[in-house]
Design a protein around this motif. Structure first.
Motif, short mmCIF file in Angstrom:
data_model
loop_
_atom_site.label_atom_id
_atom_site.label_comp_id
_atom_site.label_asym_id
_atom_site.label_seq_id
_atom_site.Cartn_x
_atom_site.Cartn_y
_atom_site.Cartn_z
N ILE A 62 -4.97 4.50 8.16
CA ILE A 62 -4.46 5.70 7.50
C ILE A 62 -5.62 6.28 6.70
O ILE A 62 -6.25 5.57 5.91
N ASP A 63 -5.87 7.53 6.91
CA ASP A 63 -7.01 8.13 6.22
C ASP A 63 -6.72 8.21 4.72
O ASP A 63 -5.57 8.28 4.29
N PRO A 64 -7.75 8.18 3.89
CA PRO A 64 -7.59 8.17 2.43
C PRO A 64 -6.81 9.38 1.90
O PRO A 64 -6.05 9.25 0.94
N CYS A 65 -6.97 10.51 2.54
CA CYS A 65 -6.26 11.71 2.10
C CYS A 65 -4.75 11.52 2.26
O CYS A 65 -3.97 11.83 1.36
N THR A 66 -4.33 11.01 3.40
CA THR A 66 -2.91 10.77 3.65
C THR A 66 -2.38 9.71 2.70
O THR A 66 -1.27 9.84 2.17
N GLN A 67 -3.15 8.67 2.43
CA GLN A 67 -2.74 7.64 1.47
C GLN A 67 -2.52 8.25 0.09
O GLN A 67 -1.54 7.94 -0.58
#
Length: 116
Positions: A62-67
């Motif tokens: 999961i990309d950091p932005c989505t997290q």
């Protein structure tokens, strides 16, 4: 004389009688085929084979932005839920987790749909 049973893709089978010499040659061919298959596949197994066997690999990346967005949304949801009174929490639980419609809840509680 020996018998060889062959199973077709549709599940039907056919049994034939062959000479002992032919049966020995057939068995050797089957062994060679199994060895070749093992040699080809021992170091790799396709994901399609694993998926067909019931093993699923979920995408854990999961990309950091989505997290970050998910974390912020969770904080907002917790904050909003903490502001609800017990009647509102009960109503929310019935709608979300029990899949009840507002009309059903209104009938059960004797309160009009608009009041809910």
């Amino acid at each position: 004389m020996q018998k060889i049973t062959y199973e077709f893709n549709d599940g039907s089978t056919q049994t034939i009688t062959v000479t002992d010499e032919f049966y020995k040659q057939y068995q050797e061919l089957v062994r060679q085929e199994k060895r070749n298959h093992w040699r080809e596949t021992r170091r790799h197994i396709s994901l399609n084979y694993l998926n067909d066997s019931g093993i699923d690999f979920a995408d854990k990346v999961i990309d950091p932005c989505t997290q970050f967005i998910q974390k912020e949304q969770n904080i907002k949801i917790k904050h909003l839920l903490s502001q609800l009174n017990n009647k509102q929490k009960t109503l929310l639980y019935q709608v979300v987790f029990e899949n009840k419609s507002l009309h059903e809840i209104a009938r059960e509680t004797g309160i009009s749909h608009q009041a809910l």
